[in-house]
Design a protein around this motif. Sequence first.
Motif, PDB file in Angstrom:
ATOM      1  N   ASP A 368       0.845  -1.187   0.000  1.00 33.77           N
ATOM      2  CA  ASP A 368       0.000   0.000   0.000  1.00 33.77           C
ATOM      3  C   ASP A 368       0.881   1.239   0.000  1.00 33.77           C
ATOM      4  N   LEU A 369       0.734   2.072  -1.006  1.00 35.97           N
ATOM      5  CA  LEU A 369       1.490   3.319  -1.089  1.00 35.97           C
ATOM      6  C   LEU A 369       0.853   4.176  -2.171  1.00 35.97           C
ATOM      7  N   GLU A 370       0.592   5.428  -1.856  1.00 33.13           N
ATOM      8  CA  GLU A 370      -0.079   6.335  -2.792  1.00 33.13           C
ATOM      9  C   GLU A 370       0.949   7.167  -3.544  1.00 33.13           C
ATOM     10  N   ARG A 371       1.230   6.766  -4.763  1.00 32.12           N
ATOM     11  CA  ARG A 371       2.135   7.492  -5.648  1.00 32.12           C
ATOM     12  C   ARG A 371       1.535   7.491  -7.052  1.00 32.12           C
ATOM     13  N   THR A 372       1.755   8.588  -7.789  1.00 32.75           N
ATOM     14  CA  THR A 372       1.147   8.716  -9.114  1.00 32.75           C
ATOM     15  C   THR A 372       2.150   8.679 -10.252  1.00 32.75           C
ATOM     16  N   SER A 373       3.429   8.904  -9.964  1.00 31.68           N
ATOM     17  CA  SER A 373       4.458   8.868 -10.997  1.00 31.68           C
ATOM     18  C   SER A 373       5.811   8.909 -10.317  1.00 31.68           C
ATOM     19  N   GLY A 374       6.869   8.817 -11.107  1.00 35.94           N
ATOM     20  CA  GLY A 374       8.205   8.867 -10.521  1.00 35.94           C
ATOM     21  C   GLY A 374       9.260   8.619 -11.564  1.00 35.94           C
ATOM     22  N   VAL A 375      10.523   8.675 -11.114  1.00 32.15           N
ATOM     23  CA  VAL A 375      11.650   8.488 -12.015  1.00 32.15           C
ATOM     24  C   VAL A 375      12.776   7.826 -11.240  1.00 32.15           C
ATOM     25  N   ASP A 376      13.473   6.933 -11.908  1.00 34.68           N
ATOM     26  CA  ASP A 376      14.562   6.184 -11.294  1.00 34.68           C
ATOM     27  C   ASP A 376      15.719   7.123 -10.942  1.00 34.68           C
ATOM     28  N   ARG A 377      16.571   6.662 -10.025  1.00 34.15           N
ATOM     29  CA  ARG A 377      17.766   7.432  -9.721  1.00 34.15           C
ATOM     30  C   ARG A 377      18.698   7.396 -10.926  1.00 34.15           C
ATOM     31  N   GLY A 378      19.636   8.301 -10.969  1.00 37.42           N
ATOM     32  CA  GLY A 378      20.549   8.430 -12.096  1.00 37.42           C
ATOM     33  C   GLY A 378      21.006   9.861 -12.143  1.00 37.42           C
ATOM     34  N   ALA A 379      20.155  10.717 -12.676  1.00 39.71           N
ATOM     35  CA  ALA A 379      20.446  12.142 -12.607  1.00 39.71           C
ATOM     36  C   ALA A 379      20.417  12.607 -11.153  1.00 39.71           C
ATOM     37  N   PHE A 380      19.492  12.059 -10.381  1.00 33.99           N
ATOM     38  CA  PHE A 380      19.406  12.362  -8.952  1.00 33.99           C
ATOM     39  C   PHE A 380      19.845  11.138  -8.157  1.00 33.99           C
ATOM     40  N   ARG A 381      20.301  11.371  -6.950  1.00 31.92           N
ATOM     41  CA  ARG A 381      20.903  10.310  -6.147  1.00 31.92           C
ATOM     42  C   ARG A 381      19.908   9.238  -5.773  1.00 31.92           C
ATOM     43  N   ASN A 382      18.657   9.631  -5.562  1.00 32.01           N
ATOM     44  CA  ASN A 382      17.632   8.685  -5.117  1.00 32.01           C
ATOM     45  C   ASN A 382      16.480   8.651  -6.099  1.00 32.01           C
ATOM     46  N   VAL A 383      15.743   7.531  -6.097  1.00 33.43           N
ATOM     47  CA  VAL A 383      14.538   7.447  -6.904  1.00 33.43           C
ATOM     48  C   VAL A 383      13.541   8.481  -6.385  1.00 33.43           C
ATOM     49  N   LEU A 384      12.886   9.186  -7.311  1.00 33.09           N
ATOM     50  CA  LEU A 384      11.889  10.195  -6.960  1.00 33.09           C
ATOM     51  C   LEU A 384      10.506   9.648  -7.264  1.00 33.09           C
ATOM     52  N   MET A 385       9.589   9.798  -6.314  1.00 34.68           N
ATOM     53  CA  MET A 385       8.199   9.420  -6.530  1.00 34.68           C
ATOM     54  C   MET A 385       7.319  10.567  -6.054  1.00 34.68           C
ATOM     55  N   ILE A 386       6.184  10.738  -6.718  1.00 35.08           N
ATOM     56  CA  ILE A 386       5.314  11.875  -6.437  1.00 35.08           C
ATOM     57  C   ILE A 386       3.994  11.378  -5.884  1.00 35.08           C
ATOM     58  N   GLY A 387       3.578  11.950  -4.762  1.00 35.28           N
ATOM     59  CA  GLY A 387       2.302  11.600  -4.166  1.00 35.28           C
ATOM     60  C   GLY A 387       1.151  12.254  -4.897  1.00 35.28           C
ATOM     61  N   SER A 388      -0.056  11.800  -4.604  1.00 34.62           N
ATOM     62  CA  SER A 388      -1.232  12.385  -5.249  1.00 34.62           C
ATOM     63  C   SER A 388      -1.459  13.833  -4.818  1.00 34.62           C
ATOM     64  N   ASP A 389      -0.770  14.249  -3.750  1.00 31.76           N
ATOM     65  CA  ASP A 389      -0.844  15.642  -3.315  1.00 31.76           C
ATOM     66  C   ASP A 389       0.152  16.528  -4.046  1.00 31.76           C
ATOM     67  N   GLY A 390       0.919  15.957  -4.992  1.00 30.97           N
ATOM     68  CA  GLY A 390       1.875  16.742  -5.757  1.00 30.97           C
ATOM     69  C   GLY A 390       3.226  16.897  -5.092  1.00 30.97           C
ATOM     70  N   ILE A 391       3.411  16.320  -3.896  1.00 30.53           N
ATOM     71  CA  ILE A 391       4.685  16.409  -3.196  1.00 30.53           C
ATOM     72  C   ILE A 391       5.673  15.414  -3.800  1.00 30.53           C
ATOM     73  N   VAL A 392       6.905  15.879  -4.031  1.00 31.36           N
ATOM     74  CA  VAL A 392       7.966  15.017  -4.550  1.00 31.36           C
ATOM     75  C   VAL A 392       8.688  14.374  -3.365  1.00 31.36           C
ATOM     76  N   TYR A 393       8.793  13.042  -3.395  1.00 31.67           N
ATOM     77  CA  TYR A 393       9.445  12.301  -2.315  1.00 31.67           C
ATOM     78  C   TYR A 393      10.711  11.634  -2.831  1.00 31.67           C
ATOM     79  N   GLU A 394      11.764  11.658  -1.990  1.00 34.92           N
ATOM     80  CA  GLU A 394      12.955  10.873  -2.238  1.00 34.92           C
ATOM     81  C   GLU A 394      12.788   9.538  -1.519  1.00 34.92           C
ATOM     82  N   HIS A 395      12.953   8.443  -2.247  1.00 33.51           N
ATOM     83  CA  HIS A 395      12.755   7.110  -1.685  1.00 33.51           C
ATOM     84  C   HIS A 395      14.083   6.396  -1.473  1.00 33.51           C
TER      85      HIS A 395
END
Length: 499
Positions: A368-395
Motif C-alpha cells: 500500500d502506497l499512494e504514488r502517481t508517478s516517478g523516475v529512477d535514480r541516475g540524474a538524482f541520487r535517489n529514486v523520486l516518486m510523487i504523491g497524489s498531493d503533488g509532493i515530490v518524495y525521495e525514496h
Amino acid sequence: MPLIPLQIPKGAYRNGTEYMSQGRWRDVNLIRWHEDALRPVGGWRPRASSSNASVDIGGVVRGAHSWITNDGSRYAAFGTHSSLVAMLESSVTSTITPAGLTTGRVDATINTGWGSGGWGLFGWGVARPDLGAILRATTWSLDNWGEELIACSSDDGVIYSWDLAAATATAISNAPTGCAGAFVTEERFLVALGCDDASDNNRRVAWSDQEDYDTWTPVATNQSGDIDLQTTGEILAAVKTRGQSIILTTQDCHTMTYQGPPFVYGFERVGTSCGLISAGAYASVDAGVFWMGRRGFFVYSGGQVRELPCEVGDYVFSNLNYDQASKIQAIVNSQWNEIWWFYQSQDSDECDKYVAFDYVEGVWVTGDLERTSGVDRGAFRNVLMIGSDGIVYEHEIGFDYDGATPYAETGPISIGAGDRLMKVKEVIPDEKTQGDAQLKFKTRNYPNAVETESGPYSTANPTPVRFQGRQVRMRIEGVEAADWRVGIMRLDAREGSRR
C-alpha cells in the motif's frame, strides 16, 4: 523432538484461496527480498528546497523524467493535466507550461455507469453495456533531444521542446499534431505516436529527419517518414530498448528497427493479445521491456514477447479499478532491480497500491502506497516518486514510512502430522538485528476453525512463546526504524494430544 525449520520461499504468493498459499508468504507490505533475506524497503522523505519547504508540483503528476545537461546540471520534469514543471537540482521549480496547452483530465471519464442511458433500462447492480466513450486521464511522454526536453500531453497532442534557457516550452515547427505521445530514438529521430492531424488515425507513427526535428515532410534528400501500423489497437506508448524501439498498443506489440534509406525504419509485430493497460505502465531495463496488461504482465526480451508468471496476479487484477486504469504508472527502482506498478484499488479513484517485480530474482511483492508517478535514480541520487498531493518524495532513504508498518505474513503452515496438535514453546529466530522486528503467530486446529493469535513477541535468541495448533501463520513486523533482516525461523515444538 528436532526443531521445525520454517523454510519459506522468497516472494509473495496471493493467487486463489488462502490455503493455496500454504507454506508461502501471502500478505506483505513495504517488504523486499534481497540475497535470500526478507527485509524492509527503504523509507522516504519529502524532497526539500533551499528554503526547507517540500517540493510541491501543484497537481497530480502523470509523467516524470530526469536528465543531466551538457554543463552537468541536473533537471527533472513533471507533467500534470494542465501544467509542465521543471525542477533544478537545488529543488527550485519553474512552470514551463506551453502557451495554449489544452487542459486535460485528472480522472478518466467513462460514460457507461450511473446516469448513462435511459432510466430503468437495466436491473439494479447490473453493469451497463460498453457503449460510452472512454476518455483517459491525461498522461505525458517526456524525453530528451540532447539536453533539451521533449514533451507531449496525451490530451493536447502537440510536441513541445524546452531548451532550458526559455521561459516556457514551445511547439516544434512542422511536427504532427493530435499525438498520443512522442519519444527520441537512439539514432536521433523524433517520433510522433498516434498522430492523427485531424484524420483520427491513432495507428500512425511518424518520424522527423535524423538530427533535425523540424523536418517532417519526406523527400529524397531526408529520412523523415511515416507508417500506419497494421493493428486493431490504439498506440499508447513507445520506448527505446537494446538496438531498437518497441511500440505498445492496446492490443499488441511492434518493433521499430532502423534500416537506413530508403525505408529508414522497419516494423514488425512481435506480440499479440499483450496490450498495454495504460500509457505509463511500462518500463525499460537491461533485462528487457516490462509492462502491465489488462490481465497479466509481459516482457519483451530476446526478440519475443512472453507473459510473466505472476504469483500475485489474481490479487492485483481482481482488486483493480478498471475505470481509472489509465492512471497506472510504472517506476524503475534499479538500485534493487525492481519495477513498481502503482495502481488504484476498487475502492479508490487514485493510485493507492503497488505491485513490484524483482526482475533478477523473479520475485513479486505487493503493498500500500499512494504514488502517481516517478523516475529512477541516475540524474538524482535517489529514486523520486510523487504523491497524489503533488509532493515530490525521495525514496530508499532511512526507514521512515509516514506511520506505515513493513510486515510479511505467511499463508497456513502445517506443523502437526496427521491428527496431532503441536505445542510450541520456543522460536529460534534468524534475524540480524534482534529486537528490530517482532513476531506474531495465528493458529488453527482445522482450516475453517477460529484463529487464535499469540504475541507480539520481541525477537531474542531464543524467544519464549506459547501456542498450539495443527497449522500456524507467522507475521513479522518492523518495530524499529532499522534495516532488519529475516532468514529461516525454527520452532521448538512438541506433539500434543489427538483432537
